[in-house]
Motif scaffolding. Structure first.
Motif, PDB file in Angstrom:
ATOM      1  N   TYR A  55       0.864  -1.179   0.000  1.00 21.65           N
ATOM      2  CA  TYR A  55       0.000   0.000   0.000  1.00 21.65           C
ATOM      3  C   TYR A  55       0.897   1.223   0.000  1.00 21.65           C
ATOM      4  CZ  TYR A  55      -3.712  -3.232   1.211  1.00 21.65           C
ATOM      5  OH  TYR A  55      -4.608  -4.267   1.194  1.00 21.65           O
ATOM      6  N   PRO A  56       0.986   1.927  -1.122  1.00 17.77           N
ATOM      7  CA  PRO A  56       1.887   3.083  -1.188  1.00 17.77           C
ATOM      8  C   PRO A  56       1.430   4.210  -0.268  1.00 17.77           C
ATOM      9  CG  PRO A  56       0.644   2.835  -3.245  1.00 17.77           C
ATOM     10  CD  PRO A  56       0.255   1.703  -2.344  1.00 17.77           C
ATOM     11  N   GLY A  57       2.409   4.972   0.229  1.00 17.91           N
ATOM     12  CA  GLY A  57       2.109   6.117   1.067  1.00 17.91           C
ATOM     13  C   GLY A  57       1.910   7.369   0.239  1.00 17.91           C
ATOM     14  N   ASN A  58       1.680   8.473   0.922  1.00 17.47           N
ATOM     15  CA  ASN A  58       1.439   9.753   0.257  1.00 17.47           C
ATOM     16  C   ASN A  58       2.711  10.436  -0.217  1.00 17.47           C
ATOM     17  OD1 ASN A  58      -1.321   9.518   0.646  1.00 17.47           O
ATOM     18  ND2 ASN A  58      -1.187  10.430   2.687  1.00 17.47           N
ATOM     19  N   VAL A  59       3.847  10.003   0.306  1.00 19.22           N
ATOM     20  CA  VAL A  59       5.131  10.585  -0.083  1.00 19.22           C
ATOM     21  C   VAL A  59       6.064   9.446  -0.501  1.00 19.22           C
ATOM     22  CG1 VAL A  59       4.912  12.614   1.403  1.00 19.22           C
ATOM     23  CG2 VAL A  59       5.991  10.558   2.287  1.00 19.22           C
ATOM     24  N   SER A  62       7.447   5.819   1.415  1.00 14.23           N
ATOM     25  CA  SER A  62       6.536   5.550   2.529  1.00 14.23           C
ATOM     26  C   SER A  62       5.477   4.571   2.050  1.00 14.23           C
ATOM     27  CB  SER A  62       5.892   6.842   3.037  1.00 14.23           C
ATOM     28  OG  SER A  62       5.008   7.366   2.065  1.00 14.23           O
ATOM     29  N   GLY A  63       4.703   4.095   2.967  1.00 11.46           N
ATOM     30  CA  GLY A  63       3.668   3.128   2.657  1.00 11.46           C
ATOM     31  C   GLY A  63       3.784   1.937   3.577  1.00 11.46           C
TER      32      GLY A  63
END
Length: 119
Positions: A55-59, A62-63
């Motif tokens: 699940y990728p993060g917003n930056v 990250s994730g």
């Protein structure tokens, strides 16, 4: 990634007890949605399988990965199996030969319950 390294270390440690062990089955696949599945088996009875999704993060950088799997090996005529999950709250192994840590998460709480202060 830490889970894969841990599984590899278990496999290497067990394989060293039988220097003749060979990998007889190895499969790995990754899908466009970030999910993956992997499995392997050795001639000395070590078996492992894992699957998960990213699940990728917003930056960037990250994730989170949510993963689950199992591994088993034989030691002195007894087969030991560990089923596990790994997520933002850590690595959670379960096996008949392992202590029950299910109360630990209730005791310390999840990641979302921890306050972070910036100095």
């Amino acid at each position: 990634m830490k889970t894969i390294v841990a599984l590899c270390l278990v496999a290497v440690a067990l394989a060293q007890s039988n220097q003749e062990a060979k990998i007889v089955n190895y499969q790995y696949g990754i899908e466009e949605d970030g999910s993956f599945a992997a499995t392997f088996e050795t001639t000395n009875g070590i078996k492992a399988q894992e699957d998960g999704i990213s699940y990728p993060g917003n930056v960037p950088e990250s994730g989170n990965y949510v993963r689950s799997g199992s591994y088993s090996y034989e030691w002195e005529g007894v087969t030991y199996t560990v089923n596990w999950t790994a997520d933002e709250n850590g690595f959670h192994p379960e096996g008949d030969h392992l202590p029950d840590f299910s109360h630990t998460r209730e005791h310390i709480g999840g990641v979302e319950e921890v306050e972070v202060s910036v100095a």
